[in-house]
Design an enzyme around this catalytic site. Structure first.
Site, PDB file in Angstrom:
ATOM      1  N   HIS A  47      10.404  -4.954 -17.924  1.00 49.97           N
ATOM      2  CA  HIS A  47      11.017  -4.391 -16.712  1.00 49.97           C
ATOM      3  C   HIS A  47      12.442  -4.878 -16.490  1.00 49.97           C
ATOM      4  O   HIS A  47      13.117  -4.387 -15.591  1.00 49.97           O
ATOM      5  CB  HIS A  47      10.151  -4.721 -15.492  1.00 49.97           C
ATOM      6  CG  HIS A  47       8.876  -3.932 -15.468  1.00 49.97           C
ATOM      7  ND1 HIS A  47       8.695  -2.834 -14.662  1.00 49.97           N
ATOM      8  CD2 HIS A  47       7.732  -4.050 -16.182  1.00 49.97           C
ATOM      9  CE1 HIS A  47       7.493  -2.322 -14.863  1.00 49.97           C
ATOM     10  NE2 HIS A  47       6.887  -3.049 -15.788  1.00 49.97           N
TER      11      HIS A  47
ATOM     12  N   ASP B   6      20.707  -5.281 -14.062  1.00 52.39           N
ATOM     13  CA  ASP B   6      19.388  -4.896 -13.562  1.00 52.39           C
ATOM     14  C   ASP B   6      18.703  -4.018 -14.606  1.00 52.39           C
ATOM     15  O   ASP B   6      19.359  -3.141 -15.192  1.00 52.39           O
ATOM     16  CB  ASP B   6      19.541  -4.091 -12.257  1.00 52.39           C
ATOM     17  CG  ASP B   6      18.479  -4.442 -11.234  1.00 52.39           C
ATOM     18  OD1 ASP B   6      17.364  -4.814 -11.641  1.00 52.39           O
ATOM     19  OD2 ASP B   6      18.761  -4.333 -10.023  1.00 52.39           O
TER      20      ASP B   6
END
Ligand code: GDG
Length: 459
Positions: free
Chosen positions: A131, A339
């Site tokens: 992730h 991110d």
């Protein structure tokens, strides 16, 4: 949330940490049956938590994967703790597995899980999804136990990442380290096994989020906030308090915007919703103080008696209220320094009213920028450019806002979280990455199956 939807549809077993820290952790999991999902969870001892979770996962893997080599803490006992706990997780999970189970492992806490399961004789298909970003060779190689981690990842049948860039970085690591040989597109041979790699950008439940945002307009907190703003425009930021999210640089950019645009004084309010996370990790504790001080400094220097430019809140806001706040915002500020994806960017777009959509300002270093390239894409380190983007967003004509929003919303409607799950599982099941139809229906969990499920407690 994404996986709960997928599991509910097919039935299955959810396995993970219970979130509890105990004096002595037992190897046998606590098992709870809820509908067609079996939840099996294990506790961690204090030592395991410190070394494995707060230590290796969050002070070594997290900073390296977010390109923050300055924040890496290398500690041998943490490293050993990480591999030891993964071994223990594998030992707890193995007795619960059936030969035809497809196993999907998530995130950086579990990189060695497949190799530990393989050692216990598990031949199931095992996929891994990361992730967070995977950095380039030069950065990744700063990881403690770098080679061991790469070999650990190679024990999966599929390793999935959010963006093509992450995939390329990982592939480069395998080749540069001399661990893997390319044997096909995205496919490598490592230690006699084949691993396939691919980009699977995670989505959201777009239509459901849009509906929640409409409902959110009548939420009490949202209504009170609207009233408190008067006729000022709202700029919103929503992030777990983490150095990767760039909140410090964002506040700096907002204050630069105010200094350069006196006409906007008392015309705009920036709400930053930032629930604290990982407060027991020293780097986080330090950052929490710094950001609070910076927000206070900006308000003290630029605010007025009747206007607080930044409302900085370390509280979690309810789901519907959050969606409603996105919807009433003129600008969404999503400017992480790095991110994996960033779901806030997607939620902000999904929440907008089509007749008068707000503008998303998005960091080029968020995985979401690959799909949402009709946002105002910025370099979060460039304070003045971000300040200029805020001014541009606040003055953007309706036609341009609608045109940008429509393109982004179409992408979010196509790549939903459900499509993401199906695509990954189809790829793991053996079909090609291009497959778009749903994977074959996995078997339902039957009570009293072939493996002993210890103490099944109804939820
Ligand atoms: C990791 C990766 C990747 C936040 N505050 C509140 C709240 N939230 C919700 C948001 C969003 C979620 O938390 C945060 O997701 P992000 O994707 O933005 O970031 P991470 O937590 O760092 O997640 C990231 C993600 O995994 C998925 O793969 O995108 O790159 O770092 O859904 O809305 N929700 C509520 N109140 C809050 O105050 N209700």
């Amino acid at each position: 949330m994404a996986l709960e939807g997928a599991l509910k549809q097919s039935g299955g077993l959810w396995f993970g940490w219970s979130g509890n820290i105990v004096d002595e952790a037992s190897e046998s999991p606590e098992v709870v049956q809820a509908g067609n999902i079996t939840f099996a969870v294990v506790d961690l001892s204090k030592r395991d938590y410190d070394e494995y979770y707060a230590g290796f996962a969050n002070r070594a893997l997290w900073p390296v994967c977010h390109y923050r080599l300055d924040l890496v803490q290398i500690d041998r006992s943490d490293t050993e703790g990480y591999f030891r706990v993964n071994q223990a997780f594998a030992a707890s999970l193995a007795p619960l597995l059936r030969p035809d189970d497809i196993i999907w492992v998530h995130d950086y806490h579990f990189i060695p899980l497949a190799s530990e399961l393989r050692k216990l004789g598990c031949n199931n298909r095992i996929g891994f999804f990361l992730h967070i970003p995977w950095p380039p060779y030069e950065v990744a190689s700063a990881l403690p136990a770098y080679e061991r981690l790469l070999r650990g990842l190679s024990a999966y049948d599929v390793a999935g990442f959010h963006t093509p860039q992450d995939v390329e970085n990982f592939q480069q690591c395998l080749v540069r380290e001399g661990i893997g040989d390319a044997v096909g597109p995205g496919e490598y041979q490592v230690d006699g096994r084949h691993i396939r790699t691919g980009a699977f950008p995670v989505g959201i439940d777009t239509e459901a989020f849009a509906r929640t945002a409409v409902r959110g307009e009548t939420n009490a907190l949202v209504r009170r906030t609207r009233t408190s703003l008067g006729d000022r425009d709202l700029i919103i930021g929503v992030d777990r308090l983490d150095y990767s999210k760039g909140v410090k640089q964002r506040i700096e950019s907002f204050s630069c915007f105010l200094k350069a645009n006196p006409a906007f004084h008392n015309r705009v309010t920036y709400i930053q919703i930032t629930p604290k996370s990982r407060s027991d990790v020293p780097e986080y504790k330090r950052m929490q103080h710094e950001i609070a001080e910076q927000a206070g400094w900006t308000n003290g220097n630029l605010g007025e008696v009747d206007w607080t430019p930044i409302r900085y809140v370390n509280r979690t806001v309810g789901h519907a209220a959050l969606a409603g706040l996105y919807r009433m915002s003129r600008v969404g500020l999503v400017t992480p320094l790095r991110d994996g994806m960033n779901l806030v960017a997607k939620e902000f777009v999904a929440a907008q009213p089509p007749e008068d959509p707000g503008v998303l300002i998005l960091s080029r270093f968020a995985g979401a920028a690959h799909e949402l390239n009709r946002a105002l894409v910025v370099n979060p380190y460039d304070t003045e450019a971000c300040a200029a983007a805020i001014a541009r967003a606040l003055q953007m004509p309706l036609k341009e806002r609608q045109e940008r929003w429509t393109t982004m919303m179409e992408r979010l409607r196509t790549n939903t979280v459900e499509a993401w799950c199906q695509r990954f599982l189809a790829y793991l099941a053996g079909s090609s990455a291009e497959v778009t139809e749903p994977p074959p229906e996995p078997r339902r969990v039957k009570t009293g199956g072939r493996f002993p499920r210890p103490q099944v407690t109804p939820a």
